[in-house]
Design a protein around this motif. Sequence first.
Motif, short mmCIF file in Angstrom:
data_model
loop_
_atom_site.label_atom_id
_atom_site.label_comp_id
_atom_site.label_asym_id
_atom_site.label_seq_id
_atom_site.Cartn_x
_atom_site.Cartn_y
_atom_site.Cartn_z
N VAL A 128 5.44 4.48 -11.28
CA VAL A 128 6.17 3.37 -10.68
C VAL A 128 5.20 2.25 -10.31
O VAL A 128 4.25 2.47 -9.55
CB VAL A 128 6.93 3.82 -9.42
N ALA A 129 5.42 1.08 -10.86
CA ALA A 129 4.57 -0.08 -10.55
C ALA A 129 4.91 -0.61 -9.17
O ALA A 129 6.06 -0.96 -8.90
CB ALA A 129 4.74 -1.16 -11.60
N ILE A 130 3.90 -0.68 -8.29
CA ILE A 130 4.05 -1.19 -6.93
C ILE A 130 2.85 -2.07 -6.65
O ILE A 130 1.70 -1.64 -6.84
CB ILE A 130 4.11 -0.04 -5.89
N TRP A 131 3.11 -3.29 -6.19
CA TRP A 131 2.00 -4.20 -5.88
C TRP A 131 1.54 -3.97 -4.45
O TRP A 131 2.30 -4.21 -3.51
CB TRP A 131 2.43 -5.65 -6.09
N PRO A 132 0.30 -3.51 -4.25
CA PRO A 132 -0.20 -3.20 -2.90
C PRO A 132 -0.21 -4.43 -2.00
O PRO A 132 -0.57 -5.53 -2.42
CB PRO A 132 -1.63 -2.70 -3.16
N GLY A 133 0.18 -4.23 -0.74
CA GLY A 133 0.16 -5.32 0.23
C GLY A 133 1.34 -6.27 0.14
O GLY A 133 1.41 -7.24 0.89
N SER A 134 2.28 -5.98 -0.74
CA SER A 134 3.43 -6.87 -0.92
C SER A 134 4.58 -6.46 0.00
O SER A 134 4.63 -5.34 0.52
CB SER A 134 3.91 -6.83 -2.37
N THR A 135 5.50 -7.39 0.17
CA THR A 135 6.72 -7.08 0.92
C THR A 135 7.47 -5.94 0.25
O THR A 135 7.98 -5.03 0.91
CB THR A 135 7.62 -8.33 0.98
N GLN A 136 7.50 -5.96 -1.08
CA GLN A 136 8.21 -4.94 -1.83
C GLN A 136 7.64 -3.55 -1.59
O GLN A 136 8.38 -2.55 -1.57
CB GLN A 136 8.16 -5.27 -3.33
N GLU A 137 6.33 -3.46 -1.39
CA GLU A 137 5.72 -2.14 -1.16
C GLU A 137 6.27 -1.50 0.11
O GLU A 137 6.62 -0.31 0.12
CB GLU A 137 4.19 -2.28 -1.05
N VAL A 138 6.34 -2.26 1.18
CA VAL A 138 6.84 -1.71 2.45
C VAL A 138 8.29 -1.26 2.30
O VAL A 138 8.69 -0.21 2.81
CB VAL A 138 6.69 -2.74 3.58
N PHE A 139 9.08 -2.05 1.58
CA PHE A 139 10.50 -1.71 1.40
C PHE A 139 10.65 -0.41 0.60
O PHE A 139 11.45 0.45 0.98
CB PHE A 139 11.23 -2.86 0.71
N VAL A 140 9.91 -0.27 -0.48
CA VAL A 140 10.10 0.93 -1.30
C VAL A 140 9.54 2.16 -0.59
O VAL A 140 10.11 3.26 -0.71
CB VAL A 140 9.46 0.76 -2.70
N LEU A 141 8.47 2.03 0.17
CA LEU A 141 7.94 3.17 0.91
C LEU A 141 8.94 3.64 1.97
O LEU A 141 9.08 4.84 2.21
CB LEU A 141 6.60 2.81 1.55
N GLU A 142 9.63 2.69 2.60
CA GLU A 142 10.64 3.06 3.58
C GLU A 142 11.84 3.72 2.90
O GLU A 142 12.41 4.69 3.42
CB GLU A 142 11.08 1.83 4.37
N ARG A 143 12.22 3.21 1.73
CA ARG A 143 13.34 3.84 1.01
C ARG A 143 12.97 5.25 0.56
O ARG A 143 13.80 6.17 0.61
CB ARG A 143 13.72 2.98 -0.21
N LEU A 144 11.72 5.45 0.14
CA LEU A 144 11.27 6.80 -0.21
C LEU A 144 11.35 7.72 1.00
O LEU A 144 11.83 8.86 0.91
CB LEU A 144 9.83 6.75 -0.74
N ARG A 145 10.90 7.23 2.16
CA ARG A 145 10.94 8.04 3.38
C ARG A 145 12.38 8.42 3.73
O ARG A 145 12.65 9.56 4.12
CB ARG A 145 10.31 7.26 4.54
N GLY A 286 6.14 -3.05 12.33
CA GLY A 286 6.00 -1.67 12.77
C GLY A 286 5.74 -0.72 11.61
O GLY A 286 4.91 0.20 11.71
N HIS A 287 6.42 -0.93 10.49
CA HIS A 287 6.20 -0.11 9.30
C HIS A 287 4.79 -0.34 8.74
O HIS A 287 4.12 0.61 8.32
CB HIS A 287 7.25 -0.41 8.24
N MET A 288 4.35 -1.59 8.73
CA MET A 288 3.00 -1.88 8.23
C MET A 288 1.94 -1.20 9.10
O MET A 288 0.93 -0.70 8.58
CB MET A 288 2.77 -3.40 8.20
N LEU A 289 2.18 -1.18 10.40
CA LEU A 289 1.24 -0.52 11.31
C LEU A 289 1.22 0.99 11.05
O LEU A 289 0.14 1.60 10.99
CB LEU A 289 1.62 -0.81 12.75
N ALA A 290 2.40 1.57 10.88
CA ALA A 290 2.49 3.01 10.62
C ALA A 290 1.82 3.37 9.30
O ALA A 290 1.22 4.46 9.17
CB ALA A 290 3.95 3.45 10.61
N LEU A 291 1.89 2.48 8.33
CA LEU A 291 1.28 2.71 7.02
C LEU A 291 -0.21 2.35 7.02
O LEU A 291 -0.87 2.47 5.98
CB LEU A 291 2.01 1.88 5.95
N LYS A 292 -0.70 1.88 8.16
CA LYS A 292 -2.11 1.48 8.33
C LYS A 292 -2.49 0.31 7.44
O LYS A 292 -3.65 0.16 7.04
CB LYS A 292 -3.04 2.67 8.08
N GLN A 293 -1.49 -0.52 7.12
CA GLN A 293 -1.77 -1.75 6.38
C GLN A 293 -2.30 -2.83 7.32
O GLN A 293 -2.94 -3.78 6.88
CB GLN A 293 -0.51 -2.24 5.67
#
Length: 314
Positions: A128-145, A286-293
């Motif tokens: 799965v192509a995911i661009w690191p540091g992007s808005t889309q990354e946080v959204f897809v990681l939350e959807r996976l969770r 808050g999600h970015m902090l939890a992901l240590k971004q």
Amino acid sequence: MIARRTLLAGLGAGLVSAPFVARAETPTTIRMGSLKLIHSIAPYFYERFTPAGTRVEVVPFESPTECKNAVVTKSVDFGTFGIAAATLGAAAGEPLVVIASTCNGGMAIISKKGSDLHAIKDLRGKRVAIWPGSTQEVFVLERLRMEGMSVRDVEPVRISFSEMHIALARGDIDAYVGAEPGPGVSLSTGVGQLVEYPYGTEMGALNMVFGVHRDTIAEKPDLVRTMLEIHRKGTEFAARDRDAMIAMAVSKLGQKREALEVSAPNVELKWKLGAEEVRQANAYAGHMLALKQIKRLPEAGFIDTKFVDAMRGA
């Protein structure tokens, strides 16, 4: 030979009779940073709504980070970029303030047409192509969770948004988390199929924001008010006239009309910034902090709604 007295007299007469020419005032130029995406098309409509004595120069950028950095370094006066870039900058202590919205939506998770990848859970073990540091990354990681998964359950591939459609067509990846018009291109050409629009989180469809340097707010509040009024009118016009929005994207960004026809319904141009957007932005941070971004949350005042509040009240 002309006598010196005669020559001076003639010059004097010419000086007296010469008409007075008023010197035109130099217009105020506002440098507006904008991404090469349909999400950020509103600035190209600004010239319709600029007051006399003002002109807006649109400065295009390839990435949200580049545009955000231009605002921070004052290379441009204002800029539009993703909430991810804005939050990263503010959390690092950069003098950046978000004062309006620009666009919601504009994201999509796309898989190869004809594949059995129709839902988030189907991405398990896939490239799965995911661009690191992007808005889309946080959204897809939350959807996976939310589906009981994490990024470890997929094989993330670092590919830029502009290359995702091509990579999917070549078979280099099984799916991607993209930004329009990439998903529109994949869907309109039959290369891809929609897995989902990832808006079912507490972050809603929050995406692009309108930012300015902190100094500009303190030193030039009238300029900020003028620019936001232009932004409001340009945004409302483009949001109201989808055909005009698509035509402008074709003209200014060189994007394909067929793809934009599919992308446009997934792009919500907006300028209003209120309690709901602030709540979503806080959830995002808050999600970015939890992901240590980010190492810490942005300071209070990172999002300032007072200018939009005043416009809404007027």
